[in-house]
Design an enzyme around this catalytic site. Structure first.
Site: not given
Length: 843
Positions: A308, A310, A548
């Site tokens: 990912d 961000t 996350d």
């Protein structure tokens, strides 16, 4: 605003005062509490059940039950006990990881504010109930789903849910979703969907199902163990059938069965558990908390890393890239820095500007705070009005030449671009007659470019992956241009990015082709991330997914290795195989190296174990066919603890990281088959010679009296008893065989880990002298043991008599010469047409 949530016709309504404490307790008892606040997904019972009833342990327990039925209580206890030890080692590691993760999640969980009995009260997230009204301020985590009530305006960061890094403006009536954060504004939220009914819980329901991928090494070991068990069963059937035809006693049959069951490489199971646990402990020291014991080994097989953007590659913060003056102000950087320091409601942009630019806080007369709907903010001071906003939002009011080229060049690089301007009229109003924000005529001052802040060591870690031949793919819910720019910033050659919309309609075959050639994906939904991982797995790739957010959880679960950031969503940490406790991707590099060390060590141990198993099996078959008794007693099988168990424990610990061998089973076979054939042939020769010599001397009455006395002690028979000569010959031959095979097992280590070129017929020396020292120590200990009655009695051996010495030493010399020739000239490879396979590199 006083509010109270009530229910009317099954729908929630709002009335003054908030819920009372008594009403909240009643709703919690009815199951309307926010009980799905996640802790570690696997319970202690699940961890114990998974480890106790693993494939390896079920084998050990099955053998233990069979031995118990045959009356071999001690051997049964050893088998079952070893299984329980294996389970305990693995379970303790996972329980320790669970406890640490629970502590991390407890520390990251903050209280929320609810309206109870007409006043604001702080409670734990799990104490919120359906119908509660929550007071949401900047920095608060949203823990339930529900609408924003009248009078509120909230800027919500939904990056953990969608991957979108820009804050979303929420007006009254808009839903605030659990798992998001408030980064600006203030308001009150009605708790409509709580616990398992919330968006985050529904999104990750499938991901929370417990499942574990077996690693390539585990699958290979499973295959080898199954093969050994099948061969042992066939051998047992044939030998026990022969025993029945010969009328052997039940005790002899049980002893034979115990020896045959010992061919199953128990110690290999133990080594796997120890290696995984040690690897997990070492990885934890570098910041990689292992929740699944095989995850470290699995990490070494990864050839594609999907990550990912961000919160994973980036910190979630912004950094100032550049300030380009376009107006007549001398120190425009200080002016922008002062504006950032003066904002009443700081956000990510103002924090980045204040951190990078000089300035001081102003005395503000009027402020229009930034919102995603306005896309600009303004401050009025005694010196005039300063505005900061998106170029297209300010463009209609800007004077002078268009900034299109300046803005476009920076936007193409994936930077976030703002324009700083001042009001042409210092007294110009910032609101219309209805009180709504309104831009005055503006004079441009500067173009401000901001970039996502990369986490430390991201560039170095991704470069290391690339150098190791690991492909890196960035998959994000953010704008594709921003994702591509970030990928370039991280040192990746991203190429043309693909969008989630383009993926949605593709059949699997076309999707596979697109995924294979593309490295950057933007505007990707959670289910599309999962589909991308599935596509890579269909293509035979070994995938690690790093994320996350809640939107990453399903993809983490679909990958062979799921990696979560400590600072991310609790749900994502729950389903991950590895949690990065310091939020550093750099922790994966030593974890990957540790996995390679585990594979290298276990591969070496498997060669030693299988050489012993194959040798014993061939010796048993040959001696049985020759009709020379049975070559082993259960006590003598226990010598493998010294000859195999102890050496492999050290060899596994001392192993060096090596790339996974794609021909592992072939490599193991190329080592094991010559070793087993030569060792078994020499061992059978030693056994047959000693058996014949002792039997002939005893049967003809030529044995000296002290020899007769010794064999009477060893066999428990009198020299006049029927069968004395056969029993004495058997134990004498067994002693010679066990002595030869033990010394051969020690010397075999020098073929695997040669200290110099003299022993380098299988592989090249690696400079590590520890294995040679270990061999010297083991030879000395075993030789000394042969001179100690307690040692020989325990293992069912005779003392080191001359016939044994004269048979074993020449056989060892011949064995060493023949095995060296077989390895050096790759005789097995040539015979089987395998000489095209690469030579075994030095460890």
């Amino acid at each position: 605003m006083d509010v109270r949530a009530t229910e009317a016709d099954g729908a929630l309504a709002v009335r003054p005062g908030g819920l009372s404490q008594r009403e909240a307790e009643a709703r919690r008892r009815r199951g309307e509490g926010n009980a799905a606040v996640s802790r570690s997904a696997r319970s202690y019972a699940q961890i114990l059940r998974t480890n106790v009833f693993s494939f390896f342990n079920l084998i050990l327990f099955g053998i233990g039950v069979a031995l118990l039925a045959l009356g071999q209580v001690n051997d049964a206890v050893v088998s079952v006990g070893l299984g329980l030890v294996n389970a305990a080692i693995s379970a303790v590691q996972e329980i320790r990881a669970k406890r640490k993760l629970d502590r991390l999640q407890l520390l990251s969980r903050s209280a929320v504010t609810v309206v109870r009995d007409g006043r604001d009260v702080e409670v734990a997230p799990q104490e919120v109930v359906r119908g509660d009204v929550l007071h949401v301020r900047p920095g608060d985590q949203i823990v339930v789903d529900g609408p924003l009530l009248e009078g509120g305006r909230v800027e919500a960061d939904e990056s953990l849910l969608t991957g979108e890094s820009d804050a979303q403006l929420k007006e009254p009536g808009d839903d605030l979703l659990s798992g998001s954060f408030s980064v600006g504004g203030e308001g009150r939220q009605l708790a409509r969907d709580v616990g398992a009914a919330s968006y985050a819980s529904r999104l990750t329901a499938d991901a929370k199902q417990a499942s574990t991928d077996t690693t390539p090494l585990q699958r290979r070991i499973n295959f080898v163990v199954r093969l050994v068990i099948c061969l042992v069963v066939l051998m047992s059937g044939a030998i026990l059938l022969q025993a029945a035809l010969e009328g052997l006693s039940l005790v002899r049959v049980v002893q034979t069965t115990a020896v045959l069951s010992g061919l199953v490489p128990y110690g290999l199971f133990f080594l796997i558990a120890v290696a995984y646990t040690v690897g997990a402990a070492k990885s934890a020291g570098h910041g990689a908390l292992v929740q699944q014991v095989n995850a470290v080994e699995s990490m070494s097989n990864v050839d594609v890393v999907c990550t990912d953007k961000t919160g994973t590659l980036t910190t979630g913060r912004l950094s100032l890239a550049e300030v380009t003056p376009v107006g007549g102000v001398d120190d425009v950087g200080r002016l922008i820095g002062s504006m950032a320091r003066s904002a009443a409601a700081p956000n990510l942009t103002s924090a980045a500007l204040a951190a990078a630019l000089p300035g001081e806080a102003w005395e503000v007369r009027e402020e229009i705070p930034f919102s995603s709907s306005l896309r600009w903010s303004a401050l009025r001071t005694d010196d005039g009005v300063v505005v900061l906003g998106a170029p297209d939002a300010l463009a209609p009011q800007l004077s002078g030449a268009p900034l299109t080229a300046t803005v476009g060049e920076r936007t193409a690089r994936g930077l976030r671009v703002l324009v700083a301007a001042r009001a042409a009229d210092p007294r110009a109003p910032l609101r219309d007659d209805a009180g709504r924000p309104r831009l005055p005529a503006l004079e441009p001052l500067a173009v401000v470019a901001l970039a996502d802040e990369l986490r430390p060591e991201v560039r170095e870690t991704l470069a290391r992956f690339t150098a190791d031949g690991v492909a890196v793919k960035v998959i994000s819910g953010d704008d594709p241009r921003t994702v591509a720019a970030l990928a370039r910033q991280a040192g990746l050659a991203g190429g043309e990015p693909a969008t989630g919309a383009a993926l949605a309609t593709l059949p699997d075959a076309e999707l596979d082709a697109l995924v294979a050639r593309t490295s950057v994906f933007g505007r990707v939904a959670p289910e599309q991330k999962e589909r991308l991982v599935a596509s890579l797995r269909r293509q035979g790739r070994y995938v690690a997914m790093i994320g996350d957010g809640v939107n990453d959880a399903r993809a983490l679960k679909a990958a062979q290795v799921g990696v979560a950031m400590r600072s991310g969503s609790a749900v994502t940490r729950d389903v991950a195989d590895i949690v990065l406790t310091e939020d550093s991707l750099a922790a994966l590099v030593p974890a990957r190296q540790e996995g390679r060390r585990i594979i290298s060590g276990l591969a070496t141990s498997m060669q030693v174990f299988l050489a012993r198993v194959a040798t014993q099996g061939l010796v048993i078959l040959a001696v049985t066919m020759l009709g020379l008794g049975f070559p082993y007693s259960p006590a003598q099988v226990g010598l493998t603890l010294l000859t195999v168990g102890v050496p492999t424990l050290f060899l596994t610990t001392w192993a060096k990281p090596l790339p996974p061998d794609p021909h592992l089973l072939a490599t193991v076979g190329r080592f094991v088959v010559p070793a087993a054939l030569v060792t078994a042939a020499a061992g059978v020769g030693v056994y047959a010679w000693l058996y014949t010599d002792v039997f002939t001397n005893l049967d003809s009455g030529n044995a000296p009296p002290f020899v007769l006395a010794d064999f009477e002690v060893y066999t428990g028979l009198s020299s006049d008893d029927v069968g004395f000569a056969e029993a004495s010959a058997t134990i004498g031959a067994q002693t010679g065989l066990s002595t030869f095979v033990s010394f051969a097992a020690f010397l075999l280590i020098l073929f695997l880990k040669p200290p110099n070129r003299f022993f380098a017929s299988w592989t090249r020396p690696d400079g590590d002298r520890r294995p040679a020292v270990l061999v010297a120590v083991l030879v000395a200990v075993f030789t000394a043991g042969l001179l100690v009655p307690a040692f020989t009695d325990y293992f069912g051996l005779t003392e080191a008599v001359e016939p044994v010495v004269f048979a074993v030493l020449p056989a060892l010399v011949l064995w060493f010469v023949l095995l060296s020739l077989a390895y050096r000239y790759r005789l097995l490879d040539r015979a089987l047409g395998l000489d095209h396979l690469p030579e075994r590199p030095a460890d």
